[in-house]
Design a protein around this motif. Structure first.
Motif, PDB file in Angstrom:
ATOM      1  N   ASN A   2       1.981  35.003 -27.857  1.00 18.13           N
ATOM      2  CA  ASN A   2       2.004  36.005 -28.916  1.00 18.13           C
ATOM      3  C   ASN A   2       0.571  36.415 -29.246  1.00 18.13           C
ATOM      4  O   ASN A   2      -0.020  35.971 -30.230  1.00 18.13           O
ATOM      5  CB  ASN A   2       2.711  35.431 -30.147  1.00 18.13           C
ATOM      6  CG  ASN A   2       2.879  36.465 -31.223  1.00 18.13           C
ATOM      7  OD1 ASN A   2       2.914  37.661 -30.943  1.00 18.13           O
ATOM      8  ND2 ASN A   2       2.963  36.014 -32.462  1.00 18.13           N
ATOM      9  N   ILE A   3       0.010  37.269 -28.421  1.00 20.10           N
ATOM     10  CA  ILE A   3      -1.396  37.646 -28.540  1.00 20.10           C
ATOM     11  C   ILE A   3      -1.565  38.780 -29.531  1.00 20.10           C
ATOM     12  O   ILE A   3      -0.841  39.777 -29.488  1.00 20.10           O
ATOM     13  CB  ILE A   3      -1.955  38.069 -27.164  1.00 20.10           C
ATOM     14  CG1 ILE A   3      -1.767  36.933 -26.156  1.00 20.10           C
ATOM     15  CG2 ILE A   3      -3.431  38.452 -27.268  1.00 20.10           C
ATOM     16  CD1 ILE A   3      -2.034  37.341 -24.731  1.00 20.10           C
ATOM     17  N   ASP A   4      -2.536  38.632 -30.429  1.00 20.17           N
ATOM     18  CA  ASP A   4      -2.815  39.660 -31.426  1.00 20.17           C
ATOM     19  C   ASP A   4      -3.855  40.633 -30.872  1.00 20.17           C
ATOM     20  O   ASP A   4      -5.051  40.491 -31.093  1.00 20.17           O
ATOM     21  CB  ASP A   4      -3.316  39.004 -32.717  1.00 20.17           C
ATOM     22  CG  ASP A   4      -3.445  39.998 -33.859  1.00 20.17           C
ATOM     23  OD1 ASP A   4      -3.257  41.216 -33.614  1.00 20.17           O
ATOM     24  OD2 ASP A   4      -3.728  39.558 -34.987  1.00 20.17           O
ATOM     25  N   ASN A   6      -4.240  43.629 -31.781  1.00 19.29           N
ATOM     26  CA  ASN A   6      -4.634  44.626 -32.777  1.00 19.29           C
ATOM     27  C   ASN A   6      -5.531  44.072 -33.873  1.00 19.29           C
ATOM     28  O   ASN A   6      -5.820  44.766 -34.846  1.00 19.29           O
ATOM     29  CB  ASN A   6      -3.380  45.252 -33.404  1.00 19.29           C
ATOM     30  CG  ASN A   6      -2.568  46.004 -32.361  1.00 19.29           C
ATOM     31  OD1 ASN A   6      -3.136  46.795 -31.614  1.00 19.29           O
ATOM     32  ND2 ASN A   6      -1.280  45.731 -32.301  1.00 19.29           N
ATOM     33  N   LYS A   7      -5.964  42.843 -33.738  1.00 17.86           N
ATOM     34  CA  LYS A   7      -6.780  42.224 -34.789  1.00 17.86           C
ATOM     35  C   LYS A   7      -8.065  43.007 -35.039  1.00 17.86           C
ATOM     36  O   LYS A   7      -8.525  43.141 -36.169  1.00 17.86           O
ATOM     37  CB  LYS A   7      -7.104  40.782 -34.422  1.00 17.86           C
ATOM     38  CG  LYS A   7      -7.663  39.972 -35.562  1.00 17.86           C
ATOM     39  CD  LYS A   7      -7.593  38.498 -35.257  1.00 17.86           C
ATOM     40  CE  LYS A   7      -7.833  37.667 -36.496  1.00 17.86           C
ATOM     41  NZ  LYS A   7      -7.651  36.241 -36.259  1.00 17.86           N
ATOM     42  N   VAL A  13      -8.859  41.762 -26.618  1.00 14.26           N
ATOM     43  CA  VAL A  13      -9.162  40.385 -27.023  1.00 14.26           C
ATOM     44  C   VAL A  13     -10.221  39.833 -26.068  1.00 14.26           C
ATOM     45  O   VAL A  13     -10.246  40.193 -24.887  1.00 14.26           O
ATOM     46  CB  VAL A  13      -7.916  39.467 -27.019  1.00 14.26           C
ATOM     47  CG1 VAL A  13      -6.904  39.916 -28.068  1.00 14.26           C
ATOM     48  CG2 VAL A  13      -7.281  39.393 -25.636  1.00 14.26           C
ATOM     49  N   ASP A  76      -5.894  31.153 -33.199  1.00 16.57           N
ATOM     50  CA  ASP A  76      -5.768  32.381 -33.993  1.00 16.57           C
ATOM     51  C   ASP A  76      -5.061  33.506 -33.234  1.00 16.57           C
ATOM     52  O   ASP A  76      -4.954  34.621 -33.738  1.00 16.57           O
ATOM     53  CB  ASP A  76      -7.152  32.864 -34.433  1.00 16.57           C
ATOM     54  CG  ASP A  76      -7.793  31.947 -35.463  1.00 16.57           C
ATOM     55  OD1 ASP A  76      -7.048  31.368 -36.281  1.00 16.57           O
ATOM     56  OD2 ASP A  76      -9.026  31.799 -35.447  1.00 16.57           O
ATOM     57  N   ASN A  77      -4.627  33.213 -32.028  1.00 15.83           N
ATOM     58  CA  ASN A  77      -3.899  34.179 -31.199  1.00 15.83           C
ATOM     59  C   ASN A  77      -4.710  35.430 -30.849  1.00 15.83           C
ATOM     60  O   ASN A  77      -4.141  36.496 -30.625  1.00 15.83           O
ATOM     61  CB  ASN A  77      -2.587  34.618 -31.869  1.00 15.83           C
ATOM     62  CG  ASN A  77      -1.623  33.467 -32.047  1.00 15.83           C
ATOM     63  OD1 ASN A  77      -1.608  32.527 -31.247  1.00 15.83           O
ATOM     64  ND2 ASN A  77      -0.825  33.520 -33.098  1.00 15.83           N
ATOM     65  N   ASP A  78      -6.061  35.269 -30.798  1.00 12.93           N
ATOM     66  CA  ASP A  78      -6.864  36.461 -30.514  1.00 12.93           C
ATOM     67  C   ASP A  78      -7.984  36.231 -29.499  1.00 12.93           C
ATOM     68  O   ASP A  78      -8.875  37.068 -29.356  1.00 12.93           O
ATOM     69  CB  ASP A  78      -7.450  37.026 -31.812  1.00 12.93           C
ATOM     70  CG  ASP A  78      -8.403  36.066 -32.504  1.00 12.93           C
ATOM     71  OD1 ASP A  78      -8.602  34.941 -32.007  1.00 12.93           O
ATOM     72  OD2 ASP A  78      -8.949  36.446 -33.557  1.00 12.93           O
TER      73      ASP A  78
END
Length: 199
Positions: A2-4, A6-7, A13, A76-78
């Motif tokens: 579940n990669i973020d 859009n952070k 990323v 932090d998935n980022d």
């Protein structure tokens, strides 16, 4: 995963590239969702180039590709940690890493200790250093010391004093490193033999 993406509001990323064997960090690149999918599909690491504004597979011109081994996502998935087996140098400047370091395995303090032992052999007089004095006495004396320390480890292993056992183990390892240096080898040479035996 579940990669973020859009952070940072750019759809990218960071991807930290690490040699799967040596554990050296080779470079840092950026991936968007499309680059990640292409990396997984082709098993060749692909980034999104912020300057070219397009996908680029590492080595597409030079042939120095990064063969994918594994991808991990941080807490932090980022940020991605991408384990690879590189073909050739990684940096566009021709070095193994983008920090100009050689891509060699390091064994932490053991590697440091090997360097100290080599320095004592090359740059110290026998009267200045215990290690240097052993080299001056020759290979037979060094091998004898390893044998003596090995016997002491066996003796202490049969007793219940863990402190003595660990101290004798340290003595054995230290003298074995001296023996390796005397024979012109390093720990990495022994590790390669062990890797060859792995099943």
């Amino acid at each position: 995963m579940n990669i973020d993406f859009n952070k940072n509001n750019d759809g990218l990323v960071p991807a930290i590239i690490q040699d799967a064997s040596t554990k050296k960090v080779l470079m840092l690149g950026y991936m968007n969702a499309e680059a990640l999918e292409k990396t997984k599909a082709t098993k060749l690491v692909t980034f999104y180039s912020r300057t070219k504004k397009r996908l680029w597979t590492k080595g597409e011109e030079s042939g120095n590709v990064l063969n994918l081994v594994d991808i991990k996502l941080d807490c932090d998935n980022d940020t991605l940690l991408v384990s690879v087996l590189p073909k050739g140098p990684t940096c566009h400047k021709g070095t193994d890493t983008c920090w100009g370091e050689p891509n060699e395995e390091s064994y932490g303090f053991i590697s440091h200790l090997q360097d100290v032992i080599k320095d004592r052999r090359l740059n110290f007089a026998p009267t200045e250093s215990y290690v240097s004095s052993l080299f001056a006495k020759g290979i037979n004396k060094i091998a004898q010391k390893v044998g003596e320390e090995a016997v002491e480890v066996v003796i202490e292993a049969k007793d219940s004093d863990d402190n003595l056992f660990l101290n004798e183990s340290a003595d054995l390892l230290f003298h074995y490193l001296i023996l390796l240096e005397a024979k012109g080898f390093q720990v990495k040479d022994v590790v390669e033999i062990l890797k060859g035996r792995e099943k």
